[in-house]
Design a protein around this motif. Structure first.
Motif, short mmCIF file in Angstrom:
data_model
loop_
_atom_site.label_atom_id
_atom_site.label_comp_id
_atom_site.label_asym_id
_atom_site.label_seq_id
_atom_site.Cartn_x
_atom_site.Cartn_y
_atom_site.Cartn_z
N ASP A 150 -74.54 29.80 50.94
CA ASP A 150 -74.54 28.06 50.22
C ASP A 150 -74.82 28.92 48.57
N PRO A 151 -73.74 28.77 48.43
CA PRO A 151 -73.22 29.04 46.51
C PRO A 151 -73.71 28.19 45.95
N ASP A 152 -73.39 27.11 46.28
CA ASP A 152 -73.80 25.80 45.47
C ASP A 152 -75.33 25.57 45.04
N GLY A 153 -75.70 25.84 46.46
CA GLY A 153 -77.71 25.90 46.75
C GLY A 153 -77.90 27.03 45.83
N LEU A 154 -77.84 28.34 45.64
CA LEU A 154 -78.00 29.46 44.91
C LEU A 154 -78.11 29.01 42.87
N ALA A 155 -76.85 28.70 43.35
CA ALA A 155 -76.35 28.09 41.75
C ALA A 155 -77.20 27.00 40.98
N LYS A 156 -77.31 26.07 42.11
CA LYS A 156 -78.89 24.77 41.06
C LYS A 156 -80.27 25.56 41.59
N ALA A 157 -80.80 26.50 42.29
CA ALA A 157 -81.98 27.23 41.93
C ALA A 157 -82.17 27.58 40.90
N ALA A 158 -81.16 28.92 40.84
CA ALA A 158 -81.06 29.42 39.52
C ALA A 158 -80.50 28.65 37.90
N ALA A 159 -80.35 27.99 37.81
CA ALA A 159 -80.57 26.66 37.37
C ALA A 159 -81.37 26.30 36.39
N GLU A 160 -82.53 26.17 37.88
CA GLU A 160 -83.58 25.15 37.20
C GLU A 160 -84.69 26.53 37.01
N SER A 161 -84.13 27.80 37.06
CA SER A 161 -85.67 29.14 36.72
C SER A 161 -85.37 28.98 35.36
N ASP A 162 -86.45 29.92 35.31
CA ASP A 162 -86.23 30.68 34.30
C ASP A 162 -85.51 32.18 34.51
N GLY A 163 -85.48 32.58 35.63
CA GLY A 163 -84.63 34.07 36.37
C GLY A 163 -84.46 34.08 37.18
N VAL A 164 -83.86 35.23 38.23
CA VAL A 164 -83.58 35.20 39.13
C VAL A 164 -83.75 37.03 39.34
N VAL A 165 -84.33 36.75 40.68
CA VAL A 165 -84.23 38.08 41.19
C VAL A 165 -83.99 38.33 42.92
N HIS A 166 -82.37 38.70 42.55
CA HIS A 166 -82.12 38.53 44.09
C HIS A 166 -81.55 39.79 44.68
N LEU A 167 -82.48 39.60 45.99
CA LEU A 167 -83.10 40.49 47.29
C LEU A 167 -81.93 40.51 48.34
N ALA A 168 -81.78 39.62 48.62
CA ALA A 168 -81.39 39.02 50.31
C ALA A 168 -80.01 39.36 49.96
N PHE A 169 -79.40 40.36 51.30
CA PHE A 169 -78.18 40.84 51.64
C PHE A 169 -78.89 40.47 53.18
N ASN A 170 -77.38 40.12 53.45
CA ASN A 170 -76.82 40.31 55.08
C ASN A 170 -76.65 41.70 55.69
N HIS A 171 -77.32 41.67 56.38
CA HIS A 171 -76.80 43.23 56.58
C HIS A 171 -76.97 43.58 58.35
N ASP A 172 -75.20 42.28 58.21
CA ASP A 172 -74.68 43.23 59.41
C ASP A 172 -73.66 43.93 59.27
N PHE A 173 -73.88 44.92 60.11
CA PHE A 173 -73.09 46.00 59.94
C PHE A 173 -71.61 45.95 60.96
N THR A 174 -71.88 44.93 61.48
CA THR A 174 -70.62 44.22 62.72
C THR A 174 -69.49 43.59 62.09
N ASP A 175 -70.41 43.29 60.93
CA ASP A 175 -69.07 42.72 59.81
C ASP A 175 -69.12 43.25 58.80
N TYR A 176 -69.31 44.49 58.08
CA TYR A 176 -70.26 44.33 56.88
C TYR A 176 -69.06 44.16 55.74
N ALA A 177 -67.91 44.40 56.05
CA ALA A 177 -66.89 43.92 54.52
C ALA A 177 -67.52 42.25 54.63
#
Length: 298
Positions: A54-81
């Motif tokens: 949900d990039p729109d939701g992420l953008a909204k949360a980032a805009a409302e913050s004083d900074g972002v720490v982006h640690l999440a990643f979808n570790h789907d090794f069946t579709d890494y691309a």
């Protein structure tokens, strides 16, 4: 500072959330599930419901913050691309939301070794473009240093260890338990850097507070531990023998982990320590293994 943290309930992210809250920051944590939301609320963090798709939701949360720490990643090794493309879209959305603000954007990245020598903070990531590993997100983020964002790439060791770790070392231990032998590939000379979870969390907080735009920082306490020594420590803890697995048989023996277990990576954190005043104080990987951090099935 109100910090939007993706992956806030994950292995590294939950420690980062604790570290930020303990040092007086506020945390708005991304929660994909009810369980994650409850865990974040219990810590005193705000909850942002959503996910990396949900990039729109992420953008909204980032805009409302004083900074972002982006640690999440979808570790789907069946579709890494596909996971890489999702990552790039998420990072792009948050960076665009922060453009012109001067606010920090910390991005979790990895250590891409060549085997030629220790990777340093001056070495750029070789992964460029949407089809590269993790969507080339490190270079994408650092390229925004001239767009009024303070991007920082936090390169984590292959193993961020500690009690409760369910990552690579936990998987290696489970394989050794299942097969009755703790294996390494070929002569076991390939290396992995390591850092304790608490040290990694403190590094993230320090980088958020004072790392300059365009920085690369290394969450590395031990520069490169030979894989045969890691396998031996696991074997000793489990009471099973240690053995070499030919590279040709690595996938059959280790499954998807074989592709990572056979990669040689060593890295220095000397410049990171000088820049941030960061000194690792947590247990070593071998101390955690001996203490039973991986004693129970993953």
């Amino acid at each position: 500072m109100l910090v939007f943290v993706t992956g806030a309930s994950g292995w590294i992210g939950s420690a980062v959330t604790d570290e930020l809250l303990a040092e007086g920051h506020e945390v708005a944590g991304l929660a994909r599930s009810d369980a994650s939301a409850v865990a974040l609320e219990a810590k005193g963090a705000r909850v942002v419901r959503g996910d990396l798709g949900d990039p729109d939701g992420l953008a909204k949360a980032a805009a409302e913050s004083d900074g972002v720490v982006h640690l999440a990643f979808n570790h789907d090794f069946t579709d890494y691309a596909g996971a890489g493309r999702t990552e790039r879209a998420a990072v792009s959305a948050m960076l665009d939301a922060l453009a012109g603000s001067g606010r920090p954007f910390l991005l979790a990245s990895g250590l891409a070794g060549t085997g030629a020598g220790p990777l340093t903070e001056d070495d750029p990531s070789p992964h460029v473009g949407a089809d590269a590993m993790r969507g080339g997100s490190e270079n994408l983020a650092l390229d925004h240093a001239d767009r009024g964002v303070r991007p920082v790439a936090v390169r984590f060791s292959a193993t961020v260890h500690g009690m409760g770790d369910h990552g690579f070392v936990a998987r290696l231990t489970q394989i050794a338990r299942d097969r009755g032998v703790s294996g390494y590939i070929d002569d076991g000379s390939t290396r992995w850097p390591a850092v304790h979870r608490s040290d990694a969390a403190r590094l993230v907080r320090l980088a958020l507070e004072k790392a300059p735009a365009g920085s690369r920082v290394h969450a590395v306490a031990e520069n490169g531990i030979p894989s045969r020594d890691i396998a031996a420590a696991i074997g000793d803890q489990l009471g099973v023998p240690t053995a070499s697995i030919p590279r040709a048989d690595a996938q059959a023996h280790f499954g998807w982990l074989g592709a990572f277990w056979g990669v040689d990576v060593s890295a220095s954190s000397e410049r990171t320590r000088e820049l941030l005043g960061w000194t690792p104080t947590g247990p070593t990987l071998f101390e955690d293994i001996a203490a039973g951090a991986y004693a129970l099935p993953a």
